[in-house]
Structure formats: C-alpha cells, structure tokens
Design a protein around this motif. Sequence first.
Motif, PDB file in Angstrom:
ATOM      1  N   ALA A   1      84.912  21.497  31.432  1.00 43.89           N
ATOM      2  CA  ALA A   1      84.071  20.658  32.275  1.00 43.89           C
ATOM      3  C   ALA A   1      84.952  19.628  32.970  1.00 43.89           C
ATOM      4  O   ALA A   1      85.845  19.045  32.355  1.00 43.89           O
TER       5      ALA A   1
ATOM      6  N   ILE B   1      80.395  14.870  22.544  1.00 43.45           N
ATOM      7  CA  ILE B   1      79.902  15.891  23.467  1.00 43.45           C
ATOM      8  C   ILE B   1      80.821  15.987  24.676  1.00 43.45           C
ATOM      9  O   ILE B   1      81.144  17.077  25.147  1.00 43.45           O
TER      10      ILE B   1
ATOM     11  N   SER C   1      84.005  15.374  24.805  1.00 41.38           N
ATOM     12  CA  SER C   1      85.215  16.103  24.415  1.00 41.38           C
ATOM     13  C   SER C   1      84.929  17.596  24.332  1.00 41.38           C
ATOM     14  O   SER C   1      85.724  18.413  24.796  1.00 41.38           O
ATOM     15  N   ALA C   2      83.791  17.935  23.733  1.00 40.29           N
ATOM     16  CA  ALA C   2      83.462  19.356  23.556  1.00 40.29           C
ATOM     17  C   ALA C   2      83.322  20.047  24.902  1.00 40.29           C
ATOM     18  O   ALA C   2      83.794  21.170  25.096  1.00 40.29           O
ATOM     19  N   GLN C   3      82.672  19.390  25.863  1.00 39.33           N
ATOM     20  CA  GLN C   3      82.495  20.037  27.160  1.00 39.33           C
ATOM     21  C   GLN C   3      83.806  20.071  27.933  1.00 39.33           C
ATOM     22  O   GLN C   3      84.080  21.020  28.650  1.00 39.33           O
ATOM     23  N   LYS C   4      84.619  19.035  27.769  1.00 39.78           N
ATOM     24  CA  LYS C   4      85.936  19.060  28.417  1.00 39.78           C
ATOM     25  C   LYS C   4      86.749  20.219  27.876  1.00 39.78           C
ATOM     26  O   LYS C   4      87.501  20.858  28.598  1.00 39.78           O
ATOM     27  N   ALA C   5      86.582  20.487  26.560  1.00 37.34           N
ATOM     28  CA  ALA C   5      87.316  21.592  25.954  1.00 37.34           C
ATOM     29  C   ALA C   5      86.873  22.923  26.545  1.00 37.34           C
ATOM     30  O   ALA C   5      87.575  23.913  26.455  1.00 37.34           O
ATOM     31  N   ARG C   6      85.680  22.948  27.156  1.00 37.45           N
ATOM     32  CA  ARG C   6      85.239  24.177  27.823  1.00 37.45           C
ATOM     33  C   ARG C   6      85.498  24.069  29.323  1.00 37.45           C
ATOM     34  O   ARG C   6      84.895  24.763  30.127  1.00 37.45           O
TER      35      ARG C   6
END
Lengths: 283, 272, 286
Positions: free
Chosen positions: B186, B177, B179-184
Amino acid sequence: MPEILSAKGVTFGYLKEDNELNIVLKNISLSIQEGELVAILGHNGSGKSTIAKHFNAILVPQEGKVTACGIDTKNEEEIYRIRQQVGMVFQNPDNQIVATIVEEDVAFGPENLGIAPAEIRRRVDEALKDVGMYEYKDHAPHQLSGGQKQRIAIAGIIAMRPRCIILDEPTAMLDPKGRREVLTTIRKLNKEHNITVVLITHYMEEAAQCDRVVVMNDGELLFDSTPRDVFSHVQILKEVGLDVPQTTELCHELRRAGINLPDDILTEEECVEALTSLLEGVR
Amino acid sequence: MLRDITIGQYFPGSSAIHKLDPRMKIVLTLAYIVMLFIASNPIGLLIGILFLVFTYGISKIPPRMILKSLKPVVPIIIFTSVLNMFFIDGTPLVAFWIIKITLEGVTTAVVMSIRIICLIAGTSLLTYTTSPISLTDGIERLCNPLKRFKLPVHELAMMMTIALRFIPTLIEETDKIMSAQKARGADLETGGLMQRARALIPILIPLFVSAFRRADELALAMECRCYRGGEGRSRMKQLKIHSRDIFSGIFVAICIVGVILINVYAPVILPM
Amino acid sequence: MIAIKTEQLTYTYSQGTPFEKTAVDHIDLEIEQGEFVGVIGHTGSGKSTLIQHFNGLLKPSFGRVLINGTDLWAPDTNIRDYRFKVGLVFQYPEYQLFEETVFKDIAFGPTNMGMNPEQIKESVYQACHFVGLKEKYLEKSPFELSGGQKRRVAIAGVLAMNPDILILDEPTAGLDPKGRERILGQIKEYHRARHTTVLLVSHSMEDIAKYARKVLVINQSKVAMYDDVAKVFSRAQEITEMGLSVPQITRVFMQLRERGFDVNESVYTMDYAKQEILRLLAEKGV
C-alpha cells in the motif's frame, strides 16, 4: 460439596444466513460442584464457549435448564445476582477493561453493585493483591503486558466477590509468560479462596493442571473425567483435533509399538520414571 | 510514528494545584475567565497575569508549556489584533492611504491579546494538572443537577471515559494496520489528494471493523460486571471538599472583588 | 546465496527522548536462501522489531540490511520493490482484511505490484491453493468467514505476491491445535514447493522443533544463537535462563541422559524420541 452450576439437557442453536439451523449444543448435561477447578477443552466451534455463556445468563437454553448458584438463568429478575456470583473473563484482555486507571477498573464491578465506597476500596486493594498487581494500581492499562491486563480483568471480577469464575480462553492471546501468570493466579484463587473455576482452553498443558477435564466435540460431551484418564485416550483426542502432552503421546506411541508402558503418563517426571524403569528393566 | 502523539496534556505531579478537587478547579477556571473579561483596566489585567505566575509557580509546570499551549492560538491572536488595530476609531497614530492606526486600536489589540493569552494559559493549567479521568469525573458531578432535566450526564461521562481508555489502543491498532498494509505494498505517501484519500480505505475499514468488534465485546464484558447505567451505582473515589479547596475559592473570590474595585475606583480607560 | 544479511543493525525507539529504548542492538546475521528458520525470543526481546527491518518497514538507526545482496536503504534502492520480495505476515493478520470479496483482498498485494489481471488471477488462485481455501469462498465477503478461514485469507494475501522471503509473526496465535497444524503444514508445503526462505516467529518450541531447520534465538536485543534446531535445543540450560523453554520431549531426554542412559543429547521431535527409545531397547536385545 454443593452443586454450583448445572446444565440439564441443554440444546442451543441459531439460524445461519442461509436459513440453515446450526446446532451448537446438543442435549448437554453437566454439573459443577462448588470449589472445583474444571477445564473445558474442545476445538474451535465445539460449543465450549457457548456452554460457558449459558452459565452466567448471557445465553439462555432453547431447550433444557441451566441453573447458576441454584437460580434458573431464565429468571430475568435474578440476572444481576447470577452475574455477581458467576463472574466471566474473556479472551481479549483489551476489550474488557473499562477505565483508564487500573484501580478504577477493578472498582467498576463493585460500583455497579452499589457497594459503599470504603468497602469498594478494601475489596479493590485485596483483589489487586490476590492477583499480584497491587503495585500497578495507578498505572494505565495500555502500559501493561497481556498477562498483566488479564490479571486486572480477573481482579475486576473477584472484587465482586463471586463464588465462581468462568474464563473463556483467557490465555489464547498471551505469550508463554502471560499464560503462566494467569494460570498461577487462577489456581491460587481456587485453592486459597475456594472459588470455583471453569477454564475454557485449548491448551492441553493448562487442562492437565486442573482437577477435572471436560472435552467437548461438535456440541456434545466427549469425556468428563480426571486429566489423567482423559489424556489416556490419545487417539480419540487427536481425531477431534486436540493435542495431548508430548510425554503422554510418546508413551502412547511406544505402547503401540508393542512396548509395555503405563497408559496414564501425564507429567514430565512420570514419563522419565516410566522410561527409566523400562530401560533399567532390560539392563 | 503515531505512537508519539500524546493524548491529554496531563502532567502528573503532587502540587497543591494537582491536589485540588477537580470540581473546584473547573469552577475556579470559569471564574478566572470571567475575571479576565471584567478587568477593564491595566491594573486589573495585571492581577490576572500575576495570578497565572503564582499558580504556575506552585503547580511546578514548566513555563515553556505555556508557550506550547499558545502555539495553536497564535493565528487567532494576530487576527484579532490586526482587526482591532485597523478598525477601531479614535486618535490616529499613523495614517497612510486608507489605513489608519489609532491609539485606541492599539490598546484594544494589546488588551485582547493579553486576555486571550491568559485565557489559554489558565485553562491549560486545568488540563496540565488534572488527569482526564478526574476531569471527566468533575464534569459529571458538576453536571449532576442537570439530570433533573433528563440530560444523560452519567452516560456522557461514561462515553468520555471509554473514549479516553481506548484512544491509545486504537492508535496502536492503526499503527499495526498501516504497517500490515504497507507490507502488502500500500502506498500511503505519494499521489494526489484523491489517490491519498483512496489509500486510506485499506486502513479505515479494518479500523472500523475492529472498533465495532471491540465495542461489542466491551459491552458484553460490562454487562457481565453488572453494569446497568448510572442508576444505583456507587463510586469508590468520593470527592471531598478540603480546606485547601475552600482557601483557593476564597483567594479567587478576593482577586475578582479586587478587579471589580479597581474597575470602580480607577478611571475606566478600556472598553469592556 | 545469502537471502538476508544484516551488518551492525541497530534500531532505537523514540531516539532522543527519555523513553529511548534500543530494541535491536548491533546485530550481524546471515540467513541462507531457502532456509526455514524458527525465530524465538520472549516478548520485548526485539524480534518483532528485527523482522520489520527485513522488508524495510523500519529504517535502521545504524547499520545495514541487505536483501539478496542489495542494501535496502541505499539511495538507488526502491524500497517498495522489497516489500513484495519480502512478504511479512503480521500477528492476527485477519484484522487487516478490508475488501468486499476474498478475491479482491488477496489481490490487493499483486495489484499494488502492478501485475496484469491474468497474473493477478493466477497468483490469487495459487495462493488459495496453498492455504487450502476453496474457490467457492473467493466471491464471499471476508467478514463472513470463520476465524481460521480469515487467517488463511490474510496469509494468502501475502503469498499471492510470490515473495522470495516469507516472514510470519506467530501465524497460529489464538488457533486451536488442528488449525495450528494445518497452517504450519501449509507453510512447510509452500516452502518445499517454492524453496522460499521462511522465517517463522513462534512461542511454541514444539512447533519450531517440528517445522524449522534452524533456530534464531533473540535475547535482550541481540542474537543469542543461530544454529541447527538440534544444536540450539541441546543448549537447554542457556535457553531456560533466557526465560524460554525447550520442547517437553527434549527435557525428558535430557533427564534420561543425566541418569546415565546413552541417548542423543538433543531429541526434539516425537518420531526421533520414539526411534531413540526403540534403538536403546534393541541394543539391549529386546
């Protein structure tokens, strides 16, 4: 072959948030015989998981009657007898493994049944050998691949010595290798141990390996026949959001173009043979 | 990054200590703690230290692990030592201004430090040589008599097992999660305290949602495997008391008796 | 123009511990701007590790990653800018949803980029349009939606950042055939409309054959092949040896070729297959 699972006139629905009634199963009747390997196909929301949950009394019909091993699923006193005889494997392998060691997890079901320790030990070892995971018995589940975890889940069910296993999209979250492992395992259990298997899936190539295919659409039975017969209805299957094997589709397309080919091509070999004789016929 | 955290400090092995019955190990660890606190004489404490040297020796746990386990308690050791040194009255060794260090103070500080160190090292040996699952199992069975007082022993043990089972899964999930938010975009690394706390929301909410979903699915799967609480449940692995358990029990008992005898016959020089 | 370039890219997990594992091993790769690349490789081949380098989530242990010619880890590069230029959709992206409404969730990326409210609104609406999400859902909670809808919201959350490069890690995992086709169709449409470089990781060779123009095959932490779909699938033997497969239709045609029929050496889509058979029949005067 005695009947092992039966649904007669089953209707099931629930109220949505906006108080609208959502009917998931509409007057379904289905009978599965002991020793069969049946695939239930359907798009998401077709009702295929809902009917499966009726067979081991997770859900009970609002109308109609479901029996598992001859026991009415509405009979709450017999619920654990049903669940021992009709095992269930779910989609996410992570969320059905309870213990931190593989063999302890496989022992969980028999332990719940109160079986003697020595007998549990024997069943656990046998079950792990049956799914080909015996050498992993001391591993922690999180060290295993998806396909391996799913085989552990299956071992956990067969250690309860059920007569029937229902698998609710067991391969949906796996890679091709894991899918093959799981499918080989369940076919082996069906052929060698005569365990009845109901495989819920949306992978057509998996359904093609079963003896019987039931197709559901919008809470109704669309087809119930051999894979060969079911997959010959390419057009209808596509309309209800399902695929057919590429080989079947190719022959179907060619037939539509006016070429004379059989309509029940299923496997790669059959397709190659049919095309060979077609092309050689005009040589 | 999160994957590097190891949960539990179990070191798999096949030493005699590893093989001891977990119930016996728990009882003996408690007995050892009692022994440390009744030892009021340097010779008694020496027995405590030798006991550790001996048990760590046969368990084949690398001694540097003792240091690792002591790290978090260093501040406590320093704090109690300082308190003892400055606030116990007696023969003054050094005195300046209002600070006075006494002989009694120093001895007490040393003794207390040795006790804490032995205590931590001893209990760590328990967790180093016992897998979390057999530890849970041992605690559950030891607590079984408490069921009579309506204590949900089985349920607590089951909760513990499931927690142990899902910790690695949830750590992995947190990693994903994040990583996924960093990719957006965050930003988890910069900003003040409030900003950082706010930045955790996109991670915590999905994590909670997922944990609840998992709990739901697991409960269903457990019911399908005929789980209905501890009633009528058997266990595959039976715990049996072997001769090695009895020997180790006798050994610890001898040590305790020895410590008591030393206390009685040697002059008591330390406060209990 | 080269969109993604790697030079000797290497990544080692748990370096210096007994669990050390090299997941990406000296990879040199150049992906052209506007390309649609299918990425295949079995689980553990290193493909997931590789793609996480392209938006700077992982820092190479050795070697360089260049996006549009800029070295991601050069001292003067702001790595966060590249998180927006390279949109990465993870597996099961619906598990990252967290906001109260679908709109706010899709707007998370654009807000982090520092867009103004008008721009945010426009990006969100455009992203919704691409994934076929009706506007009436925008004010709903993402947790009320069905599985397929959640997936589309999550993908829209990345599209709304208007990335130059879009990377999707198995965007259709767990969906039924209809849902699969729908999402892949929308991605293809997005690619066509925006000329975005797309990397699609998938286990389905049929899907790769249908949507990608080039295929990147990762095997044992290295690039095994990077070529046009037809050329890659014509090397079926090697691909099978890696534990991967080629589309079923390709296998049928390879067998026909072995039997001496004059069919193309790599037939990988249904239409192509049909045309080939019809061509052969026509040549024989039917």
